[in-house]
Design a protein around this motif. Structure first.
Motif, PDB file in Angstrom:
ATOM      1  N   SER A 121       0.855  -1.185   0.000  1.00 48.09           N
ATOM      2  CA  SER A 121       0.000   0.000   0.000  1.00 48.09           C
ATOM      3  C   SER A 121       0.889   1.232   0.000  1.00 48.09           C
ATOM      4  O   SER A 121       2.016   1.194   0.496  1.00 48.09           O
ATOM      5  CB  SER A 121      -0.912   0.012   1.233  1.00 48.09           C
ATOM      6  OG  SER A 121      -1.544   1.267   1.390  1.00 48.09           O
ATOM      7  N   ASP A 123      -0.617   4.077   1.119  1.00 47.48           N
ATOM      8  CA  ASP A 123      -1.461   4.945   1.943  1.00 47.48           C
ATOM      9  C   ASP A 123      -0.752   5.233   3.269  1.00 47.48           C
ATOM     10  O   ASP A 123      -0.872   4.484   4.230  1.00 47.48           O
ATOM     11  CB  ASP A 123      -2.802   4.271   2.192  1.00 47.48           C
ATOM     12  CG  ASP A 123      -3.817   5.205   2.836  1.00 47.48           C
ATOM     13  OD1 ASP A 123      -3.399   6.232   3.416  1.00 47.48           O
ATOM     14  OD2 ASP A 123      -5.022   4.900   2.771  1.00 47.48           O
ATOM     15  N   ALA A 126      -3.083   5.662   6.327  1.00 49.65           N
ATOM     16  CA  ALA A 126      -3.552   4.405   6.909  1.00 49.65           C
ATOM     17  C   ALA A 126      -2.454   3.755   7.747  1.00 49.65           C
ATOM     18  O   ALA A 126      -2.728   3.207   8.813  1.00 49.65           O
ATOM     19  CB  ALA A 126      -4.004   3.454   5.804  1.00 49.65           C
ATOM     20  N   GLY A 129      -2.275   5.429  10.993  1.00 52.35           N
ATOM     21  CA  GLY A 129      -3.375   5.003  11.841  1.00 52.35           C
ATOM     22  C   GLY A 129      -3.112   3.656  12.484  1.00 52.35           C
ATOM     23  O   GLY A 129      -3.425   3.442  13.663  1.00 52.35           O
ATOM     24  N   MET A 130      -2.517   2.720  11.727  1.00 57.34           N
ATOM     25  CA  MET A 130      -2.196   1.414  12.290  1.00 57.34           C
ATOM     26  C   MET A 130      -1.133   1.519  13.374  1.00 57.34           C
ATOM     27  O   MET A 130      -1.189   0.812  14.386  1.00 57.34           O
ATOM     28  CB  MET A 130      -1.750   0.465  11.171  1.00 57.34           C
ATOM     29  CG  MET A 130      -2.888  -0.032  10.302  1.00 57.34           C
ATOM     30  SD  MET A 130      -2.359  -1.251   9.059  1.00 57.34           S
ATOM     31  CE  MET A 130      -2.031  -0.158   7.675  1.00 57.34           C
TER      32      MET A 130
END
Length: 201
Positions: A121, A123, A126, A129-130
């Motif tokens: 990915s 992103d 994201a 966020g993880m």
């Protein structure tokens, strides 16, 4: 600059830097022999000789553990990977407690990768966020075990948060791990990794 050639009180050896010279037992014995009073061992080196044996060797040599490497690597491509990372980080906390480390050092990870090690990915939001969620979940477990956690600040600056480690989101249980590098930003020095308190304000 402080001269460590004759006074080793502030030295801690990151054992990854000498992994080719011997196993963890040999490294511990060499540190005791040369007056280096603290080490920061890596989990794979501990696993290679066994957790109980590693803890006993540290105690017998009278060494401190300035940290334990590593927890982290939170981003994953799916829920199964996220769950596996969560369980591995809990084991890292348990190991850090058992071996007597002052703190668990977190290398948080970058973009999630596929089975071939390629980014799965692009992103970045994201991935952040993880990392944020993974740290939050881990700290709940680490607080119960009374094990402080600390960022590898060079790694998190380069990969996830280029300007700040953003410790404030999780309060004073999370700090930054400061290290003085030598050859490059990707190399570890023999200077002590220290947990830095972060303000909860």
């Amino acid at each position: 600059m402080r001269d460590f050639s004759s006074d080793h009180r502030w030295l801690s050896l990151n054992t990854a830097t000498v992994r080719k010279q011997g196993d963890l037992t040999a490294i511990i014995e060499a540190c005791a022999r040369h007056g280096i009073r603290a080490i920061d061992p890596w989990r794979d080196q501990v696993a290679a000789i066994g957790l109980d044996r590693a803890a006993r060797a540290v105690r017998d040599a009278g060494l401190e553990l300035s940290g334990y490497c590593r927890g982290g690597m939170f981003p994953a491509i799916d829920r199964t990977g996220l769950a596996a990372a969560r369980e591995d980080n809990r084991r890292a906390v348990d190991e850090a407690v058992a071996i007597g480390a002052r703190t668990l050092v977190l290398v948080v990870g970058g973009l999630p990768k596929d089975a071939q090690g390629r980014p799965a990915s692009r992103d970045l939001g994201a991935a952040r966020g993880m990392v944020r969620d993974g740290i939050g979940e881990l700290l709940e477990y680490a607080r119960g075990a009374r094990m402080p956690c600390a960022f590898d600040t060079l790694e998190i600056a380069a990969r996830i948060y280029p300007r700040t480690c953003r410790c404030r989101m999780h309060g004073p249980s999370l700090g930054g791990a400061a290290e003085k590098t030598t050859a490059s930003l990707r190399s570890f020095s023999n200077a002590r990794m220290r947990a830095l308190e972060c303000s909860a304000a």
